[in-house]
Design a protein around this motif. Structure first.
Motif, PDB file in Angstrom:
ATOM      1  N   GLU A  36      -4.510   4.411   1.043  1.00 53.34           N
ATOM      2  CA  GLU A  36      -4.625   2.959   1.132  1.00 53.34           C
ATOM      3  C   GLU A  36      -5.500   2.419   0.007  1.00 53.34           C
ATOM      4  O   GLU A  36      -5.255   1.328  -0.512  1.00 53.34           O
ATOM      5  CB  GLU A  36      -5.201   2.569   2.503  1.00 53.34           C
ATOM      6  N   GLU A  37      -6.522   3.168  -0.384  1.00 49.45           N
ATOM      7  CA  GLU A  37      -7.396   2.727  -1.479  1.00 49.45           C
ATOM      8  C   GLU A  37      -6.610   2.537  -2.768  1.00 49.45           C
ATOM      9  O   GLU A  37      -6.783   1.536  -3.481  1.00 49.45           O
ATOM     10  CB  GLU A  37      -8.526   3.747  -1.688  1.00 49.45           C
ATOM     11  N   PHE A  38      -5.731   3.476  -3.077  1.00 53.44           N
ATOM     12  CA  PHE A  38      -4.895   3.346  -4.275  1.00 53.44           C
ATOM     13  C   PHE A  38      -3.978   2.135  -4.143  1.00 53.44           C
ATOM     14  O   PHE A  38      -3.788   1.367  -5.093  1.00 53.44           O
ATOM     15  CB  PHE A  38      -4.076   4.617  -4.485  1.00 53.44           C
ATOM     16  N   ALA A  39      -3.404   1.945  -2.947  1.00 53.14           N
ATOM     17  CA  ALA A  39      -2.485   0.823  -2.722  1.00 53.14           C
ATOM     18  C   ALA A  39      -3.184  -0.513  -2.916  1.00 53.14           C
ATOM     19  O   ALA A  39      -2.621  -1.451  -3.494  1.00 53.14           O
ATOM     20  CB  ALA A  39      -1.890   0.910  -1.317  1.00 53.14           C
ATOM     21  N   ILE A  40      -4.427  -0.617  -2.442  1.00 55.72           N
ATOM     22  CA  ILE A  40      -5.202  -1.862  -2.600  1.00 55.72           C
ATOM     23  C   ILE A  40      -5.416  -2.182  -4.078  1.00 55.72           C
ATOM     24  O   ILE A  40      -5.214  -3.320  -4.524  1.00 55.72           O
ATOM     25  CB  ILE A  40      -6.554  -1.742  -1.871  1.00 55.72           C
ATOM     26  N   GLN A  41      -5.808  -1.181  -4.841  1.00 50.43           N
ATOM     27  CA  GLN A  41      -6.059  -1.402  -6.264  1.00 50.43           C
ATOM     28  C   GLN A  41      -4.755  -1.701  -7.018  1.00 50.43           C
ATOM     29  O   GLN A  41      -4.719  -2.549  -7.908  1.00 50.43           O
ATOM     30  CB  GLN A  41      -6.758  -0.191  -6.873  1.00 50.43           C
ATOM     31  N   LYS A  42      -3.703  -1.011  -6.657  1.00 51.50           N
ATOM     32  CA  LYS A  42      -2.401  -1.214  -7.298  1.00 51.50           C
ATOM     33  C   LYS A  42      -1.922  -2.646  -7.102  1.00 51.50           C
ATOM     34  O   LYS A  42      -1.386  -3.272  -8.021  1.00 51.50           O
ATOM     35  CB  LYS A  42      -1.429  -0.182  -6.709  1.00 51.50           C
ATOM     36  N   ASN A  96      10.287  -2.838  -5.186  1.00 49.46           N
ATOM     37  CA  ASN A  96       9.335  -2.769  -4.073  1.00 49.46           C
ATOM     38  C   ASN A  96       7.989  -2.268  -4.575  1.00 49.46           C
ATOM     39  O   ASN A  96       7.915  -1.235  -5.251  1.00 49.46           O
ATOM     40  CB  ASN A  96       9.842  -1.814  -2.985  1.00 49.46           C
ATOM     41  N   LEU A  97       6.935  -2.977  -4.236  1.00 50.07           N
ATOM     42  CA  LEU A  97       5.599  -2.558  -4.662  1.00 50.07           C
ATOM     43  C   LEU A  97       5.263  -1.167  -4.137  1.00 50.07           C
ATOM     44  O   LEU A  97       4.567  -0.396  -4.785  1.00 50.07           O
ATOM     45  CB  LEU A  97       4.559  -3.572  -4.176  1.00 50.07           C
ATOM     46  N   GLU A  98       5.802  -0.841  -2.971  1.00 54.34           N
ATOM     47  CA  GLU A  98       5.537   0.468  -2.366  1.00 54.34           C
ATOM     48  C   GLU A  98       5.954   1.611  -3.284  1.00 54.34           C
ATOM     49  O   GLU A  98       5.330   2.678  -3.299  1.00 54.34           O
ATOM     50  CB  GLU A  98       6.300   0.557  -1.038  1.00 54.34           C
ATOM     51  N   ASP A  99       7.019   1.405  -4.058  1.00 54.27           N
ATOM     52  CA  ASP A  99       7.517   2.466  -4.933  1.00 54.27           C
ATOM     53  C   ASP A  99       6.805   2.519  -6.287  1.00 54.27           C
ATOM     54  O   ASP A  99       6.964   3.486  -7.033  1.00 54.27           O
ATOM     55  CB  ASP A  99       9.020   2.290  -5.160  1.00 54.27           C
ATOM     56  N   VAL A 100       6.066   1.465  -6.616  1.00 57.01           N
ATOM     57  CA  VAL A 100       5.285   1.487  -7.855  1.00 57.01           C
ATOM     58  C   VAL A 100       4.081   2.400  -7.640  1.00 57.01           C
ATOM     59  O   VAL A 100       3.396   2.315  -6.623  1.00 57.01           O
ATOM     60  CB  VAL A 100       4.815   0.070  -8.237  1.00 57.01           C
ATOM     61  N   GLY A 101       3.842   3.291  -8.602  1.00 58.82           N
ATOM     62  CA  GLY A 101       2.721   4.211  -8.453  1.00 58.82           C
ATOM     63  C   GLY A 101       3.074   5.495  -7.726  1.00 58.82           C
ATOM     64  O   GLY A 101       2.185   6.250  -7.351  1.00 58.82           O
TER      65      GLY A 101
END
Length: 420
Positions: A137-143, A94-99
């Motif tokens: 959300e900013e980190f999520a967008i870049q990730k 899951n992309l949510e768990d990356v980072g």
């Protein structure tokens, strides 16, 4: 309202005129990709170790201790995590768990393995500040921009180093961390209180409904009968998830008994067409019946009951039974959640890929039968615990949800800076 206004004024003052530079993570920290380390490598004691999978499920934003350890010999081959370093996940389904990030604050050096990167902050970056930024959300967008893969998603350490971060002065980073730590601490306190209340609820549920010996003086004359002696079980009829609709005749699918229904219900989550109900002659639980789930993948959840209190009947799946008796239906539903009930049904469960119990097994269960007044009193006590521990409108879960929203609101205020 005054407290909120004071907080907003404080934040405005804190961030007023602050010079913020946006820098890549690689400019303000050294990134070292982990290597090796599998779960089979863990030992009871030894060198502290952080496995990437544990960052999803076990750690908060910081930790002073690790859940796992490895041998000193293996540790020599793994990447080292020093106090103040950040360990961040690179890979997940899951992309949510990356980072997801955790700051290691232990006194002794730790190690980590593959699918994780060690971030060693420079003097410009506070580790905990960056960990909070990874929730924005900013980190999520870049990730998302750097994510690669479909079934397994990865953001490499090289790409992670390209992510832009707002860098206010270190003193401001520390103050932001201090404020957000207060919110997370308050939420943690509520979570701990909820856990304690759940244990208390379980204790009283078992105590009030245990029949050897009776716990209350008014229960000393309580009689015990099998559920088959005092009630009637009826099995539902088969329908499938594809039959279910958003409107129509109320229905309960057996899978929903595990995920959606609690002690009682007056409305259903799902529905069926009236034509299907008529054509298949599906069976209905009426007001005052208890719906009991009779099949599932785990023995522990088997047999849980929900008192149906809706004015309209509800169709039940063939992996469920209705139980109809003169007993207080909520009293029966609470009883099905006790250790005493489950200890009795275990010997009647057939196990395979799907575990199941039939009506004959349920009919043999002994249930204490106090007076109607005593049943009502027990239900009243347990209802208070149930509301406190499960209600999303007035219990602790509601309070926790409000605190989470409050935390997210202030986190966004504190970590949102105009990007050049």
């Amino acid at each position: 309202m005054t407290t909120k206004n004071n907080t907003l004024q404080f934040i405005d003052k804190l961030l007023d005129g602050v010079q913020v530079e946006w820098k890549t993570l690689g400019e303000v920290a050294e990134l070292v990709r982990g290597n090796g380390l599998q779960k089979k490598d863990f030992t009871e004691t030894g060198i502290p170790a952080i496995h990437y999978g544990q960052i999803y499920t076990y750690y908060g934003l910081s930790t002073t201790e690790t859940k796992s350890f490895v041998s000193p010999e293996l540790a020599k081959t793994l990447r080292k995590v020093d106090t103040g370093d950040i360990v961040i996940t690179n890979t997940s389904e899951n992309l949510e768990d990356v980072g997801k990030a955790v700051v290691y604050l232990g006194k002794t050096q730790a190690v980590t393995g593959g699918h994780a990167t060690i971030i060693k902050p420079s003097q410009l970056l506070l580790g905990k500040y960056f960990a909070y930024f990874t929730q924005t959300e900013e980190f999520a967008i870049q990730k998302r921009k750097y994510a690669k893969g479909t079934k397994v998603i990865d953001v490499s350490a090289t790409d992670m180093s390209k992510i832009l971060i707002p860098i206010p002065p270190l003193s401001v980073q520390k103050e932001i961390v201090r404020i957000l730590d207060k919110f997370t601490a308050l939420e943690a306190e509520l979570e701990a209180e909820l856990e304690a209340r759940c244990k208390q609820y379980e204790y009283y549920r078992n105590s009030l409904l245990t029949f050897t010996p009776p716990h209350l003086s008014s229960c000393k004359s309580t009689i015990y009968k099998t559920m088959g002696e005092i009630g009637v079980f009826q099995r539902g009829k088969r329908f499938v998830k594809d039959d279910m609709t958003s409107v129509g005749v109320p229905c309960i699918h057996y899978g929903e008994m595990y995920t959606y229904y609690n002690i009682w219900a007056i409305e259903s989550k799902s529905f069926l067409s009236a034509e299907l109900v008529e054509n298949k002659k599906l069976r209905v639980a009426e007001k005052g019946d208890v719906v009991i789930v009779a099949a599932g993948e785990t023995i522990e959840d088997l047999g849980k009951g929900t008192a149906w209190l809706g004015d309209e009947g509800v169709v039940i799946h063939d992996a469920c039974f209705t139980f109809r008796s003169q007993l207080n239906s909520k009293y029966v539903a609470y009883f099905t959640r006790t250790k005493q009930f489950h200890d009795q049904i275990k010997k009647h469960i057939s196990s395979g890929k799907i575990s199941a119990i039939n009506a004959r097994g349920l009919e043999k269960v002994l249930i204490p039968i106090p007076s109607p007044e005593e049943q009502a009193r027990i239900v009243s006590i347990l209802d208070k615990f149930d509301t406190l521990t499960t209600s999303i409108s007035e219990g602790l879960p509601k309070e926790i949800e409000l605190r989470k929203k409050q935390y997210e609101y202030y986190r966004n205020l504190l970590l949102t800076f105009p990007m050049p």
